[in-house]
Design an enzyme around this catalytic site. Sequence first.
Site, PDB file in Angstrom:
ATOM      1  N   ASN A 113      38.045  18.563  20.378  1.00 57.13           N
ATOM      2  CA  ASN A 113      37.821  20.006  20.290  1.00 57.13           C
ATOM      3  C   ASN A 113      36.378  20.295  20.346  1.00 57.13           C
ATOM      4  O   ASN A 113      35.578  19.723  19.737  1.00 57.13           O
ATOM      5  CB  ASN A 113      38.112  20.469  18.861  1.00 57.13           C
ATOM      6  CG  ASN A 113      38.436  22.002  18.845  1.00 57.13           C
ATOM      7  OD1 ASN A 113      38.599  22.651  19.608  1.00 57.13           O
ATOM      8  ND2 ASN A 113      38.674  22.573  17.460  1.00 57.13           N
TER       9      ASN A 113
ATOM     10  N   ASP B 247      28.317  14.729  20.489  1.00 55.32           N
ATOM     11  CA  ASP B 247      29.755  14.797  19.443  1.00 55.32           C
ATOM     12  C   ASP B 247      30.581  13.851  19.128  1.00 55.32           C
ATOM     13  O   ASP B 247      31.585  13.695  19.108  1.00 55.32           O
ATOM     14  CB  ASP B 247      30.501  16.131  20.253  1.00 55.32           C
ATOM     15  CG  ASP B 247      31.280  16.672  18.875  1.00 55.32           C
ATOM     16  OD1 ASP B 247      32.314  17.461  19.347  1.00 55.32           O
ATOM     17  OD2 ASP B 247      31.193  16.235  17.898  1.00 55.32           O
TER      18      ASP B 247
ATOM     19  N   HIS C 230      37.096   7.961  14.899  1.00 54.86           N
ATOM     20  CA  HIS C 230      38.294   8.132  14.091  1.00 54.86           C
ATOM     21  C   HIS C 230      38.983   6.885  13.844  1.00 54.86           C
ATOM     22  O   HIS C 230      39.081   5.996  14.704  1.00 54.86           O
ATOM     23  CB  HIS C 230      39.136   9.037  14.676  1.00 54.86           C
ATOM     24  CG  HIS C 230      39.013  10.567  14.537  1.00 54.86           C
ATOM     25  ND1 HIS C 230      39.048  11.228  13.081  1.00 54.86           N
ATOM     26  CD2 HIS C 230      38.486  11.458  15.313  1.00 54.86           C
ATOM     27  CE1 HIS C 230      38.638  12.503  13.418  1.00 54.86           C
ATOM     28  NE2 HIS C 230      38.159  12.473  14.677  1.00 54.86           N
TER      29      HIS C 230
END
Lengths: 319, 440
Positions: free
Chosen positions: B282, B309, B313
């Site tokens: 995003n 960015d 995860h």
Amino acid sequence: MTSALGKDLLDLESLSPEQIRLILDTAEPFKEISERAIKKVPALRGSTIVNLFFENSTRTRISFEFAEKRLSADTVNVSSSGSSVSKGETLVDTARNLEAMRIDMVVIRHGASGAAAFLAERIESNVINAGDGTHEHPTQGLLDILTLRDKLGDLSGRRVCICGDVLHSRVARSNIWGLKHVGAEVAVCGPRSLLPNAIEELGVTVFERIEEAIEWADALNILRLQFERMTGGYIPSSREYNRVFGVTRERLEKAPRDILILHPGPMNRGVEIDSDVADGPHSVILHQVTNGVAIRMAVLYLLAGGKPELAEAAKGTTR
Amino acid sequence: MPARPILLKGGRVLDPSRNVDEIADVLVADGRIVSSAGNAGRVDDAEEIDCKGSIISPGFIDVHCHLREPGREDVETIATGARAAAAGGFTAVCAMPNTDPVTDNQAAVGFIIRQAQRADAARVHVIGAISVGQKGERLAEFGEMVAAGAVAMSDDGKPVVSAQLMRTALEYARSFSIPVIDHCEEPTLAHGGSMNEGIVSARLGLKGIPSEAEEIMVIRDILLARRTGGHVHLAHMSTHGSVELIRWGKERGINVTAEVCPHHISLTEDRIGSYDTNAKMNPPLRTAKDVESLREAVKDGTIDMIATDHAPHHYDEKEREFADAPNGIVGLETALAVSVTNLVATGHIDFRTLIDKMSCAPARLFGLPGGSLAKGVAADITVFDPGASWRVEPADFQSKGRNTPYAGMTLTGRAIATIVGGRVVYSFGQSTANARASRA
């Protein structure tokens, strides 16, 4: 096991026109089996099939179950609601567990687009997509096309308009791809807030008014207004929807030709379709349901490696 | 024990801050640059690094990354993140505050700074939260956080939904001469979306996020920057429309700066393929038109810097149905190569401009140390091979995160040595030797 359809049936977008025709042709002999007193052939005897339904569905699950049992397969139903996140066991673990039990085929319905492909990539069993989120519902698309073929013959150049909430409809997407593959002209009709912005880029005409669609089409496939998928006011009310877009007898009477009426069900009578249309002479809705079992038998049979010619012979024995 | 002097021999010294582009030696001693021009001759006791064929550049600075500590040390720590940064050629990164607990107070800022010192790899500057808990309600203590070392404020991860709060933040930040970084996303338009809204989302049956969700907040922030005189920095720009609006703002002398991530100038929504969650982030990957527009914007200066960015995860979290998977990809170790392959090799910019975007501009516009190879400054240096071709293997990453859309791809450009404060914190030769040893 390699079949003419590959390992899985996940969508109609990636099928060739020949593959679609193969499934439709293979369904023909299986139609007859459902008309007998003893509705069984041994084609898939010994096969184990799991119906893995993460979303509520009576009609599709029963249709698959009949298809499996009529082919003599052993079936197990597993139903689970909610996404894997909220329910504890992940889809990956579910997949691995099934594979460990040496299941031959999995029929999956799930609320997330892409869930069927996710499963298929991780297990060796054949995977049949019985509806994944708002992505595709290939066997529904196929049974719709078979029904149209039964009534109209060759579908090249035939005009089919899909009416309603296309934005949230997996049935619509499968229909669009399947119909285009067999050469039909496809249109959609509904409020713009329920049509994907890029819909025209898929090669589909848009009718802003149901009257225009009725004027143009050979067949209307009327989608259910899906209350549970609408996550926020796309249309003001079902009353307005019926007033502006509902397929009513008055509107249908103005059609320049005999239009076939299809609906994947379940119907919201009085919303997208009026009862006198649903139960009227143009409706082939129940015919769709009958074809559903035959299509699903054909798909299971072909994925299991069944040869189309043998489908004809498979209907022979009635033990 | 102080580090030995380092002699970087015969590299192409490319320092946009001083308009330098020549083959030379760079000598580093006592943490500082002793000389960066001409031939240094022989230097006693110096560690020599042969830089022939390589570019010697002011150290890269990433103004946008997520190091996950405190709270999610299972997916990244400040140490592993700082090492990943060094492996990517970064001598400094700025860590976003969407940690758990949120970095919204001076103690939290101090913690991150101390952890970074212990890690002893790339420098870590801290970005503090705009609002307490990043809840978007009350301003956090900018003054105390800046005193503790914070260099900017952001609620990234989330947009600043309230225009009033954004306005106040810009005004208040002016008092401390720091930028306010916004993640531009209008929440009602974006709600429920998991990829760009367009033809691909229509085909895949996924709810899309329209470009307007970003553009509406971009123009809002530009207008508020005009009203307040504050410095707004727009994070991860992804659309053609945003580029046009930033150009509009800059033409009017408004203090707006902007960054782009390597993935938004190299990949389109098609990379999602059959629901690949390693292509989910995003703002999402968009269209070819957006990619080209962003590349042109890097070229003409509308986009000031390249930031990663970097968002690691856990494998399990990404191994899910597309709509349920978390947003984000790692980027520290592929940023240079993706940028070289998709901006320099394509002819959009030259290496001088690339270095400006990755080092000089971040330092200059955020008031950070670095961005220069001048005599006497702290020796934060990146040595990279501009032509090295290599295959991205996530298993070899220093980062704990493996979630990258570039796995298996061959890219051009790789860090050879990363020097922070006069110490080599990453060396390609050493790292391959280690990898070989650990596999033997």
